[in-house]
Write a protein that holds these residues in place. Structure first.
Motif, PDB file in Angstrom:
ATOM      1  N   ARG A 146       0.836  -1.204   0.000  1.00  0.00           N
ATOM      2  CA  ARG A 146       0.000   0.000   0.000  1.00  0.00           C
ATOM      3  C   ARG A 146       0.869   1.251   0.000  1.00  0.00           C
ATOM      4  NH1 ARG A 146      -3.293  -1.074   4.238  1.00  0.00           N
ATOM      5  NH2 ARG A 146      -2.178   0.213   5.728  1.00  0.00           N
ATOM      6  N   GLU A 147       1.923   1.246   0.827  1.00  0.00           N
ATOM      7  CA  GLU A 147       2.806   2.414   0.877  1.00  0.00           C
ATOM      8  C   GLU A 147       3.471   2.645  -0.477  1.00  0.00           C
ATOM      9  OE1 GLU A 147       6.372   4.324   3.554  1.00  0.00           O
ATOM     10  OE2 GLU A 147       6.302   2.147   3.372  1.00  0.00           O
ATOM     11  N   ALA A 148       3.971   1.583  -1.103  1.00  0.00           N
ATOM     12  CA  ALA A 148       4.625   1.719  -2.408  1.00  0.00           C
ATOM     13  C   ALA A 148       3.647   2.260  -3.447  1.00  0.00           C
ATOM     14  CB  ALA A 148       5.184   0.370  -2.858  1.00  0.00           C
ATOM     15  N   PHE A 149       2.404   1.765  -3.428  1.00  0.00           N
ATOM     16  CA  PHE A 149       1.392   2.219  -4.378  1.00  0.00           C
ATOM     17  C   PHE A 149       1.019   3.683  -4.125  1.00  0.00           C
ATOM     18  CE2 PHE A 149      -2.836   2.805  -6.101  1.00  0.00           C
ATOM     19  CZ  PHE A 149      -2.766   2.151  -7.323  1.00  0.00           C
ATOM     20  N   VAL A 150       0.821   4.038  -2.861  1.00  0.00           N
ATOM     21  CA  VAL A 150       0.456   5.421  -2.530  1.00  0.00           C
ATOM     22  C   VAL A 150       1.548   6.385  -2.970  1.00  0.00           C
ATOM     23  CG1 VAL A 150       0.086   7.029  -0.614  1.00  0.00           C
ATOM     24  CG2 VAL A 150      -1.119   4.844  -0.642  1.00  0.00           C
ATOM     25  N   LEU A 155       0.865   9.706  -5.204  1.00  0.00           N
ATOM     26  CA  LEU A 155       1.625  10.937  -4.987  1.00  0.00           C
ATOM     27  C   LEU A 155       2.583  11.229  -6.134  1.00  0.00           C
ATOM     28  CD1 LEU A 155       2.438  10.709  -1.165  1.00  0.00           C
ATOM     29  CD2 LEU A 155       0.479  11.761  -2.315  1.00  0.00           C
ATOM     30  N   GLY A 156       2.712  10.275  -7.071  1.00  0.00           N
ATOM     31  CA  GLY A 156       3.531  10.519  -8.257  1.00  0.00           C
ATOM     32  C   GLY A 156       5.022  10.539  -8.009  1.00  0.00           C
ATOM     33  N   MET A 157       5.492   9.916  -6.948  1.00  0.00           N
ATOM     34  CA  MET A 157       6.910   9.941  -6.626  1.00  0.00           C
ATOM     35  C   MET A 157       7.677   8.956  -7.510  1.00  0.00           C
ATOM     36  SD  MET A 157       8.677   9.341  -2.889  1.00  0.00           S
ATOM     37  CE  MET A 157       8.078  10.924  -2.285  1.00  0.00           C
ATOM     38  N   PRO A 158       8.854   9.338  -8.021  1.00  0.00           N
ATOM     39  CA  PRO A 158       9.670   8.400  -8.798  1.00  0.00           C
ATOM     40  C   PRO A 158      10.018   7.166  -7.960  1.00  0.00           C
ATOM     41  CG  PRO A 158      10.485  10.639  -9.052  1.00  0.00           C
ATOM     42  CD  PRO A 158       9.447  10.680  -7.961  1.00  0.00           C
ATOM     43  N   TYR A 159      10.184   6.035  -8.628  1.00  0.00           N
ATOM     44  CA  TYR A 159      10.462   4.790  -7.919  1.00  0.00           C
ATOM     45  C   TYR A 159      11.729   4.893  -7.071  1.00  0.00           C
ATOM     46  CZ  TYR A 159       6.763   2.197 -10.280  1.00  0.00           C
ATOM     47  OH  TYR A 159       5.546   1.749 -10.717  1.00  0.00           O
ATOM     48  N   ALA A 160      12.762   5.556  -7.607  1.00  0.00           N
ATOM     49  CA  ALA A 160      14.028   5.662  -6.874  1.00  0.00           C
ATOM     50  C   ALA A 160      13.841   6.428  -5.568  1.00  0.00           C
ATOM     51  CB  ALA A 160      15.083   6.347  -7.746  1.00  0.00           C
ATOM     52  N   GLU A 161      13.048   7.499  -5.616  1.00  0.00           N
ATOM     53  CA  GLU A 161      12.814   8.284  -4.403  1.00  0.00           C
ATOM     54  C   GLU A 161      11.934   7.518  -3.421  1.00  0.00           C
ATOM     55  OE1 GLU A 161      11.658  12.334  -5.018  1.00  0.00           O
ATOM     56  OE2 GLU A 161      13.032  12.603  -6.700  1.00  0.00           O
ATOM     57  N   THR A 172      12.428  -3.733  -5.341  1.00  0.00           N
ATOM     58  CA  THR A 172      11.419  -4.136  -4.352  1.00  0.00           C
ATOM     59  C   THR A 172      10.189  -3.254  -4.460  1.00  0.00           C
ATOM     60  OG1 THR A 172      13.135  -4.933  -2.845  1.00  0.00           O
ATOM     61  CG2 THR A 172      10.965  -4.458  -1.891  1.00  0.00           C
ATOM     62  N   VAL A 173      10.406  -1.946  -4.635  1.00  0.00           N
ATOM     63  CA  VAL A 173       9.272  -1.025  -4.788  1.00  0.00           C
ATOM     64  C   VAL A 173       8.488  -1.372  -6.046  1.00  0.00           C
ATOM     65  CG1 VAL A 173       8.594   1.376  -5.181  1.00  0.00           C
ATOM     66  CG2 VAL A 173      10.376   0.842  -3.518  1.00  0.00           C
ATOM     67  N   ARG A 174       9.202  -1.632  -7.142  1.00  0.00           N
ATOM     68  CA  ARG A 174       8.517  -1.980  -8.391  1.00  0.00           C
ATOM     69  C   ARG A 174       7.688  -3.247  -8.219  1.00  0.00           C
ATOM     70  NH1 ARG A 174      10.030   1.071 -12.581  1.00  0.00           N
ATOM     71  NH2 ARG A 174      12.020   2.173 -12.503  1.00  0.00           N
ATOM     72  N   SER A 175       8.261  -4.224  -7.534  1.00  0.00           N
ATOM     73  CA  SER A 175       7.544  -5.481  -7.300  1.00  0.00           C
ATOM     74  C   SER A 175       6.309  -5.255  -6.442  1.00  0.00           C
ATOM     75  CB  SER A 175       8.485  -6.481  -6.618  1.00  0.00           C
ATOM     76  OG  SER A 175       7.792  -7.661  -6.263  1.00  0.00           O
ATOM     77  N   ARG A 176       6.450  -4.440  -5.394  1.00  0.00           N
ATOM     78  CA  ARG A 176       5.312  -4.168  -4.507  1.00  0.00           C
ATOM     79  C   ARG A 176       4.208  -3.447  -5.260  1.00  0.00           C
ATOM     80  NH1 ARG A 176       8.709  -2.015   0.820  1.00  0.00           N
ATOM     81  NH2 ARG A 176       9.462  -4.060   1.483  1.00  0.00           N
ATOM     82  N   VAL A 177       4.582  -2.487  -6.110  1.00  0.00           N
ATOM     83  CA  VAL A 177       3.575  -1.749  -6.889  1.00  0.00           C
ATOM     84  C   VAL A 177       2.876  -2.680  -7.866  1.00  0.00           C
ATOM     85  CG1 VAL A 177       3.209   0.073  -8.596  1.00  0.00           C
ATOM     86  CG2 VAL A 177       4.700   0.490  -6.637  1.00  0.00           C
TER      87      VAL A 177
END
Length: 202
Positions: A146-150, A155-161, A172-177
């Motif tokens: 949920r945090e990664a998606f939000v 919020l439109g934040m880049p994956y790296a940030e 990991t963020v990409r996988s969670r999203v």
């Protein structure tokens, strides 16, 4: 599924503008400070509402976030976007509030962060009902997904940030999203199939 993501080009432009206001505000320029706070207030509200288990504390946490940020703004050098910097402060403010709450008895434990997010959104605008429906679906996701998606989709934040903020690899963020998106699509399909049946019974 309702479109909740922010176009990357407009998000990048907004980040650049907000970061410029933050850098200008370091010297105490009241107009720059006002623009900085106004530009990021909604993002902070939505983020702390997502992280906090107490919807009654969202406004206080947002206020605490901005007080901390303004107090340390003179140290902001623009190496990351002002939004990423501010959301990291918000994360620490929520973590500190959890530690404080754990050290003293709580009269009640309310886990409905969705109410605070709903209250933070303007009613009567196109897509408002879809936004509320999306919040209901988000509640079914595991917290990390949920945090990664939000962060990235709402919020439109880049994956790296988002990865830096969540303290995990970008992959990991990409996988969670991706997993969050797949779950949301499945849940939406279930809801759409259930709707005609409910109408038929009614």
């Amino acid at each position: 599924m309702p479109a909740a993501s922010v176009p990357s080009s407009s998000a990048a432009s907004a980040d650049e503008s907000t970061t410029a206001w933050a850098l200008a505000a370091r010297g105490g320029d009241p107009d720059a400070i006002d623009h900085f706070v106004r530009a990021l207030h909604r993002d902070v509200i939505r983020y702390v509402a997502h992280l906090s288990a107490d919807p009654q504390a969202v406004d206080d946490l947002a206020q605490d976030t901005f007080l901390r940020a303004l107090g340390s703004l003179h140290r902001f050098e623009g190496r990351s976007s002002a939004r990423t910097w501010l959301l990291a402060i918000a994360r620490r403010a929520v973590a500190d509030s959890h530690r404080y709450a754990a050290a003293r008895p709580r009269p009640a434990d309310t886990a409905d962060w969705r109410l605070a997010v709903e209250l933070a959104q303007p009613c009567g605008l196109p897509g408002f009902d879809d936004g509320i429906a999306l919040l209901d679906l988000l509640a079914a996701l595991p917290e990390e997904r949920r945090e990664a998606f939000v962060l990235t989709q709402m919020l439109g934040m880049p994956y790296a940030e988002a990865a830096a903020l969540s303290r995990c690899p970008v992959g990991t963020v990409r996988s969670r999203v991706a997993r969050a998106r797949a779950t949301l699509v499945a849940l939406l399909a279930e809801a759409e199939q259930a709707a005609p049946a409910a109408l038929a019974v009614a």
